[in-house]
Design a protein around this motif. Structure first.
Motif, PDB file in Angstrom:
ATOM      1  N   ILE A  89      14.857  19.496  -1.516  1.00 50.71           N
ATOM      2  CA  ILE A  89      15.519  18.534  -2.400  1.00 50.71           C
ATOM      3  C   ILE A  89      15.816  17.282  -1.580  1.00 50.71           C
ATOM      4  O   ILE A  89      16.456  17.356  -0.526  1.00 50.71           O
ATOM      5  N   GLY A  90      15.341  16.132  -2.070  1.00 55.78           N
ATOM      6  CA  GLY A  90      15.476  14.897  -1.315  1.00 55.78           C
ATOM      7  C   GLY A  90      16.922  14.469  -1.101  1.00 55.78           C
ATOM      8  O   GLY A  90      17.752  14.590  -2.006  1.00 55.78           O
ATOM      9  N   LYS A  91      17.220  13.951   0.085  1.00 53.00           N
ATOM     10  CA  LYS A  91      18.575  13.473   0.374  1.00 53.00           C
ATOM     11  C   LYS A  91      18.909  12.226  -0.418  1.00 53.00           C
ATOM     12  O   LYS A  91      20.071  11.987  -0.757  1.00 53.00           O
ATOM     13  N   VAL A  92      17.894  11.416  -0.707  1.00 55.23           N
ATOM     14  CA  VAL A  92      18.097  10.186  -1.481  1.00 55.23           C
ATOM     15  C   VAL A  92      17.721  10.394  -2.937  1.00 55.23           C
ATOM     16  O   VAL A  92      18.466  10.037  -3.853  1.00 55.23           O
ATOM     17  N   THR A  93      16.564  11.000  -3.170  1.00 55.46           N
ATOM     18  CA  THR A  93      16.047  11.131  -4.539  1.00 55.46           C
ATOM     19  C   THR A  93      16.749  12.212  -5.342  1.00 55.46           C
ATOM     20  O   THR A  93      16.790  12.152  -6.573  1.00 55.46           O
ATOM     21  N   LYS A  94      17.259  13.250  -4.665  1.00 54.74           N
ATOM     22  CA  LYS A  94      17.929  14.387  -5.319  1.00 54.74           C
ATOM     23  C   LYS A  94      16.995  15.161  -6.245  1.00 54.74           C
ATOM     24  O   LYS A  94      17.428  15.811  -7.182  1.00 54.74           O
ATOM     25  N   VAL A  95      15.704  15.077  -5.984  1.00 52.25           N
ATOM     26  CA  VAL A  95      14.708  15.839  -6.747  1.00 52.25           C
ATOM     27  C   VAL A  95      13.805  16.563  -5.746  1.00 52.25           C
ATOM     28  O   VAL A  95      13.806  16.230  -4.560  1.00 52.25           O
ATOM     29  N   PRO A  96      13.030  17.546  -6.202  1.00 51.89           N
ATOM     30  CA  PRO A  96      12.114  18.232  -5.275  1.00 51.89           C
ATOM     31  C   PRO A  96      11.110  17.258  -4.667  1.00 51.89           C
ATOM     32  O   PRO A  96      10.433  16.523  -5.391  1.00 51.89           O
ATOM     33  N   SER A 100       6.874  28.483   4.233  1.00 49.87           N
ATOM     34  CA  SER A 100       8.111  28.814   3.514  1.00 49.87           C
ATOM     35  C   SER A 100       7.881  29.691   2.296  1.00 49.87           C
ATOM     36  O   SER A 100       8.830  30.223   1.736  1.00 49.87           O
ATOM     37  N   ARG A 101       6.585  29.817   1.852  1.00 52.03           N
ATOM     38  CA  ARG A 101       6.216  30.565   0.635  1.00 52.03           C
ATOM     39  C   ARG A 101       6.836  29.942  -0.620  1.00 52.03           C
ATOM     40  O   ARG A 101       6.999  30.593  -1.637  1.00 52.03           O
ATOM     41  N   ILE A 102       7.165  28.646  -0.538  1.00 46.99           N
ATOM     42  CA  ILE A 102       7.744  27.921  -1.674  1.00 46.99           C
ATOM     43  C   ILE A 102       6.625  27.266  -2.473  1.00 46.99           C
ATOM     44  O   ILE A 102       5.670  26.734  -1.907  1.00 46.99           O
ATOM     45  N   ILE A 103       6.763  27.297  -3.801  1.00 48.32           N
ATOM     46  CA  ILE A 103       5.764  26.683  -4.677  1.00 48.32           C
ATOM     47  C   ILE A 103       5.929  25.170  -4.662  1.00 48.32           C
ATOM     48  O   ILE A 103       6.992  24.641  -4.984  1.00 48.32           O
ATOM     49  N   VAL A 104       4.854  24.475  -4.282  1.00 50.88           N
ATOM     50  CA  VAL A 104       4.866  23.023  -4.188  1.00 50.88           C
ATOM     51  C   VAL A 104       4.511  22.386  -5.532  1.00 50.88           C
ATOM     52  O   VAL A 104       5.093  21.378  -5.934  1.00 50.88           O
ATOM     53  N   ALA A 105       3.546  22.966  -6.226  1.00 59.40           N
ATOM     54  CA  ALA A 105       3.108  22.447  -7.528  1.00 59.40           C
ATOM     55  C   ALA A 105       2.654  23.619  -8.380  1.00 59.40           C
ATOM     56  O   ALA A 105       2.194  24.641  -7.865  1.00 59.40           O
ATOM     57  N   ALA A 106       2.765  23.445  -9.703  1.00 56.30           N
ATOM     58  CA  ALA A 106       2.392  24.528 -10.611  1.00 56.30           C
ATOM     59  C   ALA A 106       2.090  23.980 -11.992  1.00 56.30           C
ATOM     60  O   ALA A 106       2.552  22.896 -12.363  1.00 56.30           O
ATOM     61  N   SER A 107       1.289  24.735 -12.745  1.00 47.58           N
ATOM     62  CA  SER A 107       1.027  24.363 -14.137  1.00 47.58           C
ATOM     63  C   SER A 107       2.330  24.300 -14.915  1.00 47.58           C
ATOM     64  O   SER A 107       2.547  23.428 -15.741  1.00 47.58           O
ATOM     65  N   ASP A 108       3.210  25.261 -14.643  1.00 49.17           N
ATOM     66  CA  ASP A 108       4.551  25.279 -15.228  1.00 49.17           C
ATOM     67  C   ASP A 108       5.500  24.657 -14.206  1.00 49.17           C
ATOM     68  O   ASP A 108       5.834  25.273 -13.192  1.00 49.17           O
ATOM     69  N   ILE A 109       5.928  23.414 -14.462  1.00 49.32           N
ATOM     70  CA  ILE A 109       6.717  22.694 -13.455  1.00 49.32           C
ATOM     71  C   ILE A 109       8.064  23.353 -13.179  1.00 49.32           C
ATOM     72  O   ILE A 109       8.694  23.059 -12.160  1.00 49.32           O
ATOM     73  N   ASP A 121       0.828  -1.204   0.000  1.00 41.39           N
ATOM     74  CA  ASP A 121       0.000   0.000   0.000  1.00 41.39           C
ATOM     75  C   ASP A 121       0.865   1.258   0.000  1.00 41.39           C
ATOM     76  O   ASP A 121       0.592   2.232  -0.708  1.00 41.39           O
ATOM     77  N   LEU A 122       1.955   1.221   0.773  1.00 39.64           N
ATOM     78  CA  LEU A 122       2.864   2.369   0.807  1.00 39.64           C
ATOM     79  C   LEU A 122       3.648   2.507  -0.490  1.00 39.64           C
ATOM     80  O   LEU A 122       3.980   3.618  -0.916  1.00 39.64           O
ATOM     81  N   GLN A 123       3.928   1.380  -1.118  1.00 36.97           N
ATOM     82  CA  GLN A 123       4.644   1.436  -2.402  1.00 36.97           C
ATOM     83  C   GLN A 123       3.840   2.201  -3.444  1.00 36.97           C
ATOM     84  O   GLN A 123       4.404   2.924  -4.266  1.00 36.97           O
ATOM     85  N   GLN A 124       2.522   2.023  -3.414  1.00 38.52           N
ATOM     86  CA  GLN A 124       1.672   2.716  -4.381  1.00 38.52           C
ATOM     87  C   GLN A 124       1.563   4.202  -4.089  1.00 38.52           C
ATOM     88  O   GLN A 124       1.434   5.012  -5.008  1.00 38.52           O
ATOM     89  N   LEU A 125       1.613   4.554  -2.824  1.00 38.25           N
ATOM     90  CA  LEU A 125       1.433   5.963  -2.439  1.00 38.25           C
ATOM     91  C   LEU A 125       2.734   6.752  -2.458  1.00 38.25           C
ATOM     92  O   LEU A 125       2.744   7.929  -2.844  1.00 38.25           O
ATOM     93  N   PHE A 126       3.829   6.120  -2.031  1.00 41.46           N
ATOM     94  CA  PHE A 126       5.113   6.822  -1.939  1.00 41.46           C
ATOM     95  C   PHE A 126       6.117   6.161  -2.889  1.00 41.46           C
ATOM     96  O   PHE A 126       6.973   5.378  -2.466  1.00 41.46           O
ATOM     97  N   ARG A 127       5.992   6.482  -4.151  1.00 40.40           N
ATOM     98  CA  ARG A 127       6.812   5.802  -5.164  1.00 40.40           C
ATOM     99  C   ARG A 127       8.285   6.172  -5.094  1.00 40.40           C
ATOM    100  O   ARG A 127       9.137   5.450  -5.605  1.00 40.40           O
ATOM    101  N   LYS A 128       8.582   7.306  -4.486  1.00 38.91           N
ATOM    102  CA  LYS A 128       9.983   7.704  -4.336  1.00 38.91           C
ATOM    103  C   LYS A 128      10.600   7.170  -3.056  1.00 38.91           C
ATOM    104  O   LYS A 128      11.793   7.350  -2.817  1.00 38.91           O
ATOM    105  N   GLY A 129       9.793   6.517  -2.232  1.00 35.29           N
ATOM    106  CA  GLY A 129      10.364   5.877  -1.050  1.00 35.29           C
ATOM    107  C   GLY A 129       9.660   6.208   0.251  1.00 35.29           C
ATOM    108  O   GLY A 129       8.955   7.213   0.358  1.00 35.29           O
ATOM    109  N   LEU A 187       7.319  12.274  -1.382  1.00 33.67           N
ATOM    110  CA  LEU A 187       6.596  12.426  -2.639  1.00 33.67           C
ATOM    111  C   LEU A 187       7.407  13.274  -3.609  1.00 33.67           C
ATOM    112  O   LEU A 187       7.867  14.366  -3.258  1.00 33.67           O
ATOM    113  N   ASP A 188       7.564  12.757  -4.800  1.00 40.82           N
ATOM    114  CA  ASP A 188       8.239  13.484  -5.871  1.00 40.82           C
ATOM    115  C   ASP A 188       7.291  14.563  -6.390  1.00 40.82           C
ATOM    116  O   ASP A 188       6.224  14.264  -6.910  1.00 40.82           O
TER     117      ASP A 188
END
Length: 332
Positions: free
Chosen positions: A162-169, A220-229, A108-116, A191-192
């Motif tokens: 930025i993820g310590k393992v994934t190295k992506v946002p 933090s006023r950081i953009i989490v998601a956007a139409s323009d990635i 169940d967690l594998q389906q929800l948290f694909r990045k780990g 979550l990626d």
């Protein structure tokens, strides 16, 4: 002498007739044009207000629907972590191999948290991580806000990093592992943000032709998601630079027209309570008012055409009305 008098009378008539026709025609034209312009300007103003109100309502509804979906998805993710945390015993925390096997079997967690997802001890260091890699275990997460909050006994959604393992946002979620109301560890997932399932519908989509969807972390006023990635992980204007954005981020929900870096926009905001985020839907006023500007152009062209017709009709009618008088003068 009689002929001279008649000649002068005829000449005076022609002058008066021409003057009268001109004055009546001009007066009629002015009244008509004034009416057309008043109607045009009122129609434009009224339609603009009505359309802005309707768009704001539609925007707010769209933002509320998406915010509700994201909110429910976050609740589901947290609930899955909490359910898995109830199955972790103190002995499992002391046995990394068993902890890893436990995570590997959490489909169940594998389906929800694909990045780990991982288990960490009270010091914040991971003892097991799925999907498993040697380099994923033994990482210190004690500096992550979501782990810090979970170790204090509460479920949490972290700020974008930025993820310590994934190295992506990514955004991290964590819940405490408790025994007798005492926190003995942390169950967490990441979550990626670029390919996140519950935020993916926002990416590559737009509101209208040129509008935007934004999800912003309020703290933090950081953009989490956007139409323009490419905007993901960018920061919103600093506090004080844009009063409307400040109001949206501080807790105000609703619709407003304001100017941002891309120009004047109509935007609506709804808050995502489970993560302390805000959903913002915006559209440039150029697109909002485009139908009105088109309609206004058509109205003005119609007014011009009607004005020309009015001039011709007025002139013809006045000539017809004055023709009997002309015949009387000619008879003299």
């Amino acid at each position: 002498m009689h002929l001279n008098f008649v000649h002068k009378l005829h000449k005076l008539y022609l002058e008066q007739r021409s003057s009268l026709k001109s004055r009546v025609t001009l007066a009629t034209l002015c009244i008509f044009l004034a009416g057309i312009w008043v109607i045009s300007l009122y129609s434009f103003y009224s339609l603009r207000k009505d359309l802005e109100k309707e768009l704001g309502s539609q925007q707010l509804s769209a933002a509320a629907i998406i915010a509700s979906q994201i909110n429910q998805s976050i609740i589901n993710h947290i609930a899955s972590l909490e359910y898995a945390a109830t199955m972790v015993s103190p002995s499992l925390l002391e046995d990394p191999e068993s902890a890893q096997l436990f995570l590997d079997n959490r489909y169940d967690l594998q389906q929800l948290f694909r990045k780990g997802y991982f288990i960490a001890k009270p010091d914040g260091v991971s003892i097991a991580y799925a999907p498993f890699k040697d380099t994923n275990v033994g990482i210190d997460y004690s500096d992550r806000d979501y782990v810090i909050t979970a170790l204090s006994g509460f479920a949490a959604v972290g700020k974008p990093v930025i993820g310590k393992v994934t190295k992506v946002p990514i955004v991290g979620m964590a819940v405490p592992i408790k025994v007798n109301n005492r926190t003995i560890g942390v169950m967490a997932g990441v979550l990626d943000l670029i390919r996140s399932d519950f935020l993916g519908e926002i990416a590559y989509s737009s509101y209208g032709r040129t509008g935007d969807f934004l999800v912003v972390d309020k703290k933090s006023r950081i953009i989490v998601a956007a139409s323009d990635i490419t905007k993901i992980m960018d920061s919103m204007p600093a506090y004080g630079e844009n009063a409307t954005i400040d109001q949206f981020i501080s807790g105000t929900e609703g619709t407003a027209t304001f100017t941002n870096n891309s120009g004047k926009v109509v935007a609506s905001a709804v808050h995502i309570l489970s993560a302390d985020w805000v959903m913002i839907v915006s559209m440039p006023t150029a697109e909002v008012y485009a139908p009105i500007y088109t309609l206004q152009t058509h109205i003005l062209l119609l007014a011009l055409a009607l004005s020309i017709v009015a001039v011709i009709v007025s002139w013809v009618v006045m000539s017809s009305q004055l023709r009997p008088l002309a015949k009387v003068v000619d008879a003299l």
